[in-house]
Design a protein around this motif. Structure first.
Motif, PDB file in Angstrom:
ATOM      1  N   SER A  91       0.820  -1.205   0.000  1.00 43.86           N
ATOM      2  CA  SER A  91       0.000   0.000   0.000  1.00 43.86           C
ATOM      3  C   SER A  91       0.856   1.259   0.000  1.00 43.86           C
ATOM      4  CB  SER A  91      -0.917  -0.002   1.224  1.00 43.86           C
ATOM      5  OG  SER A  91      -1.697   1.177   1.269  1.00 43.86           O
ATOM      6  N   GLU A 127      -4.446  -9.488  -1.438  1.00 41.21           N
ATOM      7  CA  GLU A 127      -4.594  -8.342  -0.549  1.00 41.21           C
ATOM      8  C   GLU A 127      -4.527  -7.096  -1.417  1.00 41.21           C
ATOM      9  OE1 GLU A 127      -2.557  -6.317   3.441  1.00 41.21           O
ATOM     10  OE2 GLU A 127      -1.566  -7.971   2.390  1.00 41.21           O
ATOM     11  N   SER A 128      -5.558  -6.259  -1.358  1.00 42.76           N
ATOM     12  CA  SER A 128      -5.566  -5.128  -2.293  1.00 42.76           C
ATOM     13  C   SER A 128      -6.372  -3.952  -1.773  1.00 42.76           C
ATOM     14  CB  SER A 128      -6.143  -5.566  -3.653  1.00 42.76           C
ATOM     15  OG  SER A 128      -7.506  -5.956  -3.521  1.00 42.76           O
ATOM     16  N   ASP A 129      -6.088  -2.796  -2.375  1.00 42.57           N
ATOM     17  CA  ASP A 129      -6.794  -1.531  -2.200  1.00 42.57           C
ATOM     18  C   ASP A 129      -6.821  -0.885  -3.603  1.00 42.57           C
ATOM     19  OD1 ASP A 129      -7.658   1.051  -1.734  1.00 42.57           O
ATOM     20  OD2 ASP A 129      -6.110   1.543  -0.263  1.00 42.57           O
ATOM     21  N   ASP A 130      -7.896  -0.902  -4.410  1.00 46.15           N
ATOM     22  CA  ASP A 130      -9.224  -1.346  -4.030  1.00 46.15           C
ATOM     23  C   ASP A 130      -9.437  -2.839  -4.402  1.00 46.15           C
ATOM     24  OD1 ASP A 130     -10.808   0.997  -2.929  1.00 46.15           O
ATOM     25  OD2 ASP A 130      -9.973   1.913  -4.719  1.00 46.15           O
ATOM     26  N   ASN A 144     -12.077 -10.361  -4.469  1.00 46.01           N
ATOM     27  CA  ASN A 144     -11.809  -9.323  -3.473  1.00 46.01           C
ATOM     28  C   ASN A 144     -12.227  -7.974  -4.046  1.00 46.01           C
ATOM     29  OD1 ASN A 144     -10.928  -7.986  -1.198  1.00 46.01           O
ATOM     30  ND2 ASN A 144      -8.742  -8.247  -1.616  1.00 46.01           N
ATOM     31  N   HIS A 148     -12.325  -0.485  -0.947  1.00 46.10           N
ATOM     32  CA  HIS A 148     -11.891  -0.731   0.423  1.00 46.10           C
ATOM     33  C   HIS A 148     -10.395  -0.468   0.539  1.00 46.10           C
ATOM     34  CE1 HIS A 148     -10.350  -4.500  -1.269  1.00 46.10           C
ATOM     35  NE2 HIS A 148     -11.570  -4.779  -1.694  1.00 46.10           N
ATOM     36  N   MET A 150      -6.581  -1.767   2.190  1.00 44.85           N
ATOM     37  CA  MET A 150      -5.885  -3.043   2.007  1.00 44.85           C
ATOM     38  C   MET A 150      -6.612  -4.147   2.781  1.00 44.85           C
ATOM     39  SD  MET A 150      -3.344  -2.862  -0.157  1.00 44.85           S
ATOM     40  CE  MET A 150      -2.146  -4.164   0.117  1.00 44.85           C
ATOM     41  N   THR A 151      -7.235  -5.026   2.035  1.00 50.28           N
ATOM     42  CA  THR A 151      -8.040  -6.115   2.578  1.00 50.28           C
ATOM     43  C   THR A 151      -7.663  -7.402   1.870  1.00 50.28           C
ATOM     44  OG1 THR A 151      -9.885  -4.605   3.005  1.00 50.28           O
ATOM     45  CG2 THR A 151     -10.393  -6.957   2.955  1.00 50.28           C
ATOM     46  N   GLU A 152      -7.553  -8.490   2.632  1.00 44.69           N
ATOM     47  CA  GLU A 152      -7.160  -9.770   2.038  1.00 44.69           C
ATOM     48  C   GLU A 152      -8.336 -10.732   1.982  1.00 44.69           C
ATOM     49  OE1 GLU A 152      -3.132 -11.948   2.536  1.00 44.69           O
ATOM     50  OE2 GLU A 152      -4.476 -12.883   4.007  1.00 44.69           O
ATOM     51  N   GLN A 153      -8.464 -11.396   0.834  1.00 41.80           N
ATOM     52  CA  GLN A 153      -9.414 -12.483   0.652  1.00 41.80           C
ATOM     53  C   GLN A 153      -8.660 -13.676   0.085  1.00 41.80           C
ATOM     54  OE1 GLN A 153     -12.496 -12.483   1.682  1.00 41.80           O
ATOM     55  NE2 GLN A 153     -12.788 -10.293   2.109  1.00 41.80           N
TER      56      GLN A 153
END
Length: 202
Positions: A91, A127-130, A144, A148, A150-153
């Protein structure tokens, strides 16, 4: 002295094959036209029988307007193209991938092959933004999407040893940006997907 991993390539069908042996050797060639090993951004790339080369093919696009969901990547004209040895972009509030024009409202698609060294269940992580999503052999594995930080799926699939098609899609609206691609292969451990197993067609 520069070094690279040499991959022996045995063709079993058009555009297909199996990577069997690795050895560390001195890199000498720098001319792509000569079919010798070449380098981009200090990362090694090796032509494999004229079919595959190391790294994923990245298409960096600016669709226009607000990018709040995955665009139609097939309809986009890339502003930048390059080979990325890994998808590992932590990020940042700055320019993405070193491109001054990629701050907000852009989209990227990476395509190529991923080599599985053993057969079994594999878990992939984005893991990403967005938003980001992953396809293996044309089937969705990780979703994902959305706007949002940095969110991981993650998602799991059973893969045989050898090469598999891969497509990773990512988009950024505004604010910070970043995307990191990890896996937990059948023979472990969880890791950022290494450059040694990522390729694309030349």
């Amino acid at each position: 002295m520069a070094f690279f991993r040499k991959l022996n390539w045995n063709v079993t069908g058009k555009g297909r094959g199996q990577l069997e042996e690795r050895a560390t050797v001195e890199a000498r060639g720098t001319d792509r036209a000569s079919r010798h090993p070449v380098f981009e951004n200090l990362e090694p790339r090796l032509l494999l029988d004229g079919e595959l080369v190391a790294g994923l093919w990245g298409q960096y696009s600016m669709p226009g307007g607000s990018v709040t969901d995955f665009p139609d990547y097939d309809s986009l004209t890339a502003a930048h193209t390059r080979v990325d040895s890994q998808v590992n972009f932590p990020s940042t509030a700055g320019d993405f991938g070193g491109y001054e024009d990629l701050d907000d409202d852009f989209a990227i698609r990476w395509t190529g092959k991923i080599e599985m060294t053993s057969t079994g269940s594999v878990t992939f992580f984005l893991e990403s933004d967005d938003g980001s999503r992953l396809y293996i052999d044309g089937s969705p594995v990780v979703s994902n999407g959305g706007l949002h930080g940095m969110t991981e799926q993650s998602g799991s699939t059973f893969l045989t040893a050898g090469l598999h098609d891969i497509e990773l899609q990512y988009f950024e609206h505004t604010g910070n940006n970043g995307v990191i691609f990890r896996d937990d292969p059948a023979d472990g451990p969880t890791q950022i997907v290494p450059a040694s197993v990522l390729f694309h067609e030349e």
